[in-house]
Design an enzyme around this catalytic site. Sequence first.
Site, PDB file in Angstrom:
ATOM      1  N   GLU A  55       0.829  -1.213   0.000  1.00 30.05           N
ATOM      2  CA  GLU A  55       0.000   0.000   0.000  1.00 30.05           C
ATOM      3  C   GLU A  55       0.861   1.259   0.000  1.00 30.05           C
ATOM      4  OE1 GLU A  55      -3.025   0.459  -0.647  1.00 30.05           O
ATOM      5  OE2 GLU A  55      -3.587  -1.650  -0.693  1.00 30.05           O
ATOM      6  N   TYR A 138      -5.904   6.833   4.537  1.00 27.02           N
ATOM      7  CA  TYR A 138      -6.069   5.822   3.505  1.00 27.02           C
ATOM      8  C   TYR A 138      -5.345   4.519   3.875  1.00 27.02           C
ATOM      9  CZ  TYR A 138      -5.261   2.895  -0.410  1.00 27.02           C
ATOM     10  OH  TYR A 138      -5.186   1.763  -1.176  1.00 27.02           O
ATOM     11  N   ASP A 156      -9.235   5.235  -2.424  1.00 26.20           N
ATOM     12  CA  ASP A 156      -8.064   5.691  -3.185  1.00 26.20           C
ATOM     13  C   ASP A 156      -8.566   6.357  -4.468  1.00 26.20           C
ATOM     14  OD1 ASP A 156      -8.904   3.636  -4.803  1.00 26.20           O
ATOM     15  OD2 ASP A 156      -6.989   2.574  -4.844  1.00 26.20           O
TER      16      ASP A 156
END
Length: 354
Positions: A55, A138, A156
């Site tokens: 990520e 996020y 996202d």
Amino acid sequence: MSDRVTGTDKGRKRGFSTALLKWYDAHARALPWRVSPAARQAGAVPDPYRVWLSEVMLQQTTVATVTPRFEAFLDRWPTVTALAAAPLDDVLGEWAGLGYYARARNLHACAVTVANEYGGVFPDTEEGLLALPGIGRYTAAAVAAIAFDRPATVVDGNVDRVMARQFAVDRPIREVKEEIYAFAESLTPKKRPGDYAQALMDLGATVCRPKAPQCLLCPVLKMCDAHIQGIADALPVKPAKKARPTRYGVVYVGLSSEGAVLTERRPDKGLFGGMAGLPGSAWQEGGAPEEAPPLAGDWEVAGEATHTLTHFHLVLTVCRARVKRKPKDYFWTAAGDLETLPTVFRKAVAVAVG
Ligand code: SF4
């Protein structure tokens, strides 16, 4: 903006996640950090370290670029504890070319915290993850959902676009971030939230693409406001474009007789913070500053290197000279190690050596 959606629209929520998960079961992308939906349903559990690492790498960088780099990182540092024990310089070197170097510094700081303060085990909630260095809203949501199957709302760029189209949002995304988040939250299911988060990302990446969305292949077209109104191609609404300014500067490529390049450590704060770089002037608009070279030498202009960064275009005048002795505060980067330099400096070296 559509008024069809609220957090109480349970029918839409159930229909959306059921259709999306069914599609994901058949079409999930095979990614090296991912546990497939079939493996997950058979009891496989994702490794939080791999999820977190992927990520962080994927922020602002494509899957195609990240995939080989992710595997190289894992080969070198297979656990968060191993990454924490690595010198920061090694991590920055391995990161070269992925851009946004502050991410690499934060990555290392986060690994050190997890190793030293959490016994090498990532917290398993959004709140716990948010307390770690360099983990924002996020990443916390993505790791909580994908690694720990928490019903976190993961938004996202792909999810932004799917929501903007699903709910026919008629303003640029950056002006309605919280509304988009609320739409995404209203659809997030309690069942299989980790697969759901990845399904939504996959839908945005492969079907609800930025240009030419493939609505006829879309599992959620029946409930999509933009598709129903025939405006999918026009969404998300584009913000008015700001011109990207051009900055100019000078860089000095000092070469040893073996082809090594004279480099310096950049300040920790600012662009390419803490990375190796070439000596040179400040970068400014309106033309390169008139500055003396940072070290004595027979400098000649070799040409120009251009590069585009997030907020500006850069035009560098590249000067080169043979340098016999390394001045204090500089170090040699061997010709075979130039890939550890940020791209802009590699371009300048390429101009200097022809
Ligand atoms: Fe995107 Fe089209 Fe699917 Fe709507 S129907 S979510 S616009 S691909």
